[in-house]
Design a protein around this motif. Structure first.
Motif, PDB file in Angstrom:
ATOM      1  N   GLY A 131      -2.316   7.770  -7.188  1.00  0.00           N
ATOM      2  CA  GLY A 131      -2.393   6.650  -8.125  1.00  0.00           C
ATOM      3  C   GLY A 131      -2.093   7.008  -9.560  1.00  0.00           C
ATOM      4  O   GLY A 131      -1.975   6.126 -10.422  1.00  0.00           O
ATOM      5  N   ALA A 132      -1.956   8.288  -9.857  1.00  0.00           N
ATOM      6  CA  ALA A 132      -1.758   8.712 -11.238  1.00  0.00           C
ATOM      7  C   ALA A 132      -0.431   8.213 -11.814  1.00  0.00           C
ATOM      8  O   ALA A 132      -0.346   7.905 -12.999  1.00  0.00           O
ATOM      9  CB  ALA A 132      -1.828  10.232 -11.333  1.00  0.00           C
ATOM     10  N   ALA A 133       0.597   8.107 -11.005  1.00  0.00           N
ATOM     11  CA  ALA A 133       1.902   7.663 -11.499  1.00  0.00           C
ATOM     12  C   ALA A 133       1.840   6.228 -11.989  1.00  0.00           C
ATOM     13  O   ALA A 133       2.558   5.850 -12.916  1.00  0.00           O
ATOM     14  CB  ALA A 133       2.952   7.797 -10.402  1.00  0.00           C
ATOM     15  N   PHE A 151       1.407   5.443 -15.806  1.00  0.00           N
ATOM     16  CA  PHE A 151       2.488   5.624 -16.755  1.00  0.00           C
ATOM     17  C   PHE A 151       3.657   4.668 -16.558  1.00  0.00           C
ATOM     18  O   PHE A 151       4.646   4.752 -17.273  1.00  0.00           O
ATOM     19  CB  PHE A 151       2.986   7.074 -16.686  1.00  0.00           C
ATOM     20  N   GLU A 152       3.562   3.752 -15.600  1.00  0.00           N
ATOM     21  CA  GLU A 152       4.634   2.792 -15.395  1.00  0.00           C
ATOM     22  C   GLU A 152       4.646   1.770 -16.525  1.00  0.00           C
ATOM     23  O   GLU A 152       3.604   1.371 -17.027  1.00  0.00           O
ATOM     24  CB  GLU A 152       4.439   2.063 -14.057  1.00  0.00           C
ATOM     25  N   ARG A 153       5.828   1.331 -16.894  1.00  0.00           N
ATOM     26  CA  ARG A 153       5.939   0.297 -17.928  1.00  0.00           C
ATOM     27  C   ARG A 153       5.425  -1.016 -17.369  1.00  0.00           C
ATOM     28  O   ARG A 153       5.789  -1.421 -16.280  1.00  0.00           O
ATOM     29  CB  ARG A 153       7.388   0.129 -18.357  1.00  0.00           C
ATOM     30  N   GLY A 199       2.588  -1.668 -16.325  1.00  0.00           N
ATOM     31  CA  GLY A 199       1.820  -1.266 -15.159  1.00  0.00           C
ATOM     32  C   GLY A 199       1.270  -2.382 -14.289  1.00  0.00           C
ATOM     33  O   GLY A 199       1.125  -3.515 -14.702  1.00  0.00           O
ATOM     34  N   THR A 200       1.005  -2.026 -13.074  1.00  0.00           N
ATOM     35  CA  THR A 200       0.481  -3.003 -12.127  1.00  0.00           C
ATOM     36  C   THR A 200      -0.911  -3.453 -12.514  1.00  0.00           C
ATOM     37  O   THR A 200      -1.322  -4.550 -12.141  1.00  0.00           O
ATOM     38  CB  THR A 200       0.461  -2.406 -10.705  1.00  0.00           C
ATOM     39  N   ALA A 201      -1.625  -2.624 -13.263  1.00  0.00           N
ATOM     40  CA  ALA A 201      -2.963  -3.016 -13.703  1.00  0.00           C
ATOM     41  C   ALA A 201      -2.887  -4.212 -14.640  1.00  0.00           C
ATOM     42  O   ALA A 201      -3.713  -5.123 -14.571  1.00  0.00           O
ATOM     43  CB  ALA A 201      -3.660  -1.846 -14.387  1.00  0.00           C
ATOM     44  N   ALA A 202      -1.874  -4.226 -15.503  1.00  0.00           N
ATOM     45  CA  ALA A 202      -1.714  -5.353 -16.424  1.00  0.00           C
ATOM     46  C   ALA A 202      -1.359  -6.619 -15.658  1.00  0.00           C
ATOM     47  O   ALA A 202      -1.858  -7.701 -15.955  1.00  0.00           O
ATOM     48  CB  ALA A 202      -0.629  -5.040 -17.456  1.00  0.00           C
ATOM     49  N   VAL A 203      -0.521  -6.488 -14.652  1.00  0.00           N
ATOM     50  CA  VAL A 203      -0.144  -7.645 -13.829  1.00  0.00           C
ATOM     51  C   VAL A 203      -1.362  -8.153 -13.069  1.00  0.00           C
ATOM     52  O   VAL A 203      -1.592  -9.363 -12.973  1.00  0.00           O
ATOM     53  CB  VAL A 203       1.003  -7.267 -12.860  1.00  0.00           C
TER      54      VAL A 203
END
Length: 99
Positions: free
Chosen positions: A50-52, A55-57, A59-63
């Protein structure tokens, strides 16, 4: 008989980070924190997989957070609608109920 413990995410992350560092063995960490070594291996694997996502633009957390906010707004609207209907019906049914 032992009781199953539910550990919070912060505890799991802290133990998994200690395992990733490699300063102590997984067996030592398991003895210190009172968990099974297999669980530490699972937490470590989950952390590394889950660490990658951090750093995603965009990120899925924001979605996911945006989707959760939308769900909360929808639920609040539904609660308001049901409250209005409930008040209306309670006023209209008073003559038949007798209260």
């Amino acid at each position: 008989m032992w009781k199953r413990r539910n550990r919070d995410a912060a505890f799991k992350a802290r133990v998994a980070l200690e395992a990733v560092k490699g300063e102590r063995t997984v067996s030592g960490l398991a003895a210190e924190h009172g968990v099974d070594p297999t669980m530490i291996h699972h937490w470590k694997r989950s952390l590394l997989e889950g660490a990658a996502g951090i750093f995603e633009r965009g990120g899925t957390a924001a979605v996911a957070a945006e989707g959760a906010e939308e769900t909360v707004r929808d639920l609040h609207a539904k609660i308001g609608e049901l409250a209005v209907v409930n008040d209306f019906l309670s006023r209209k049914l008073k003559p038949w109920i007798g209260t």
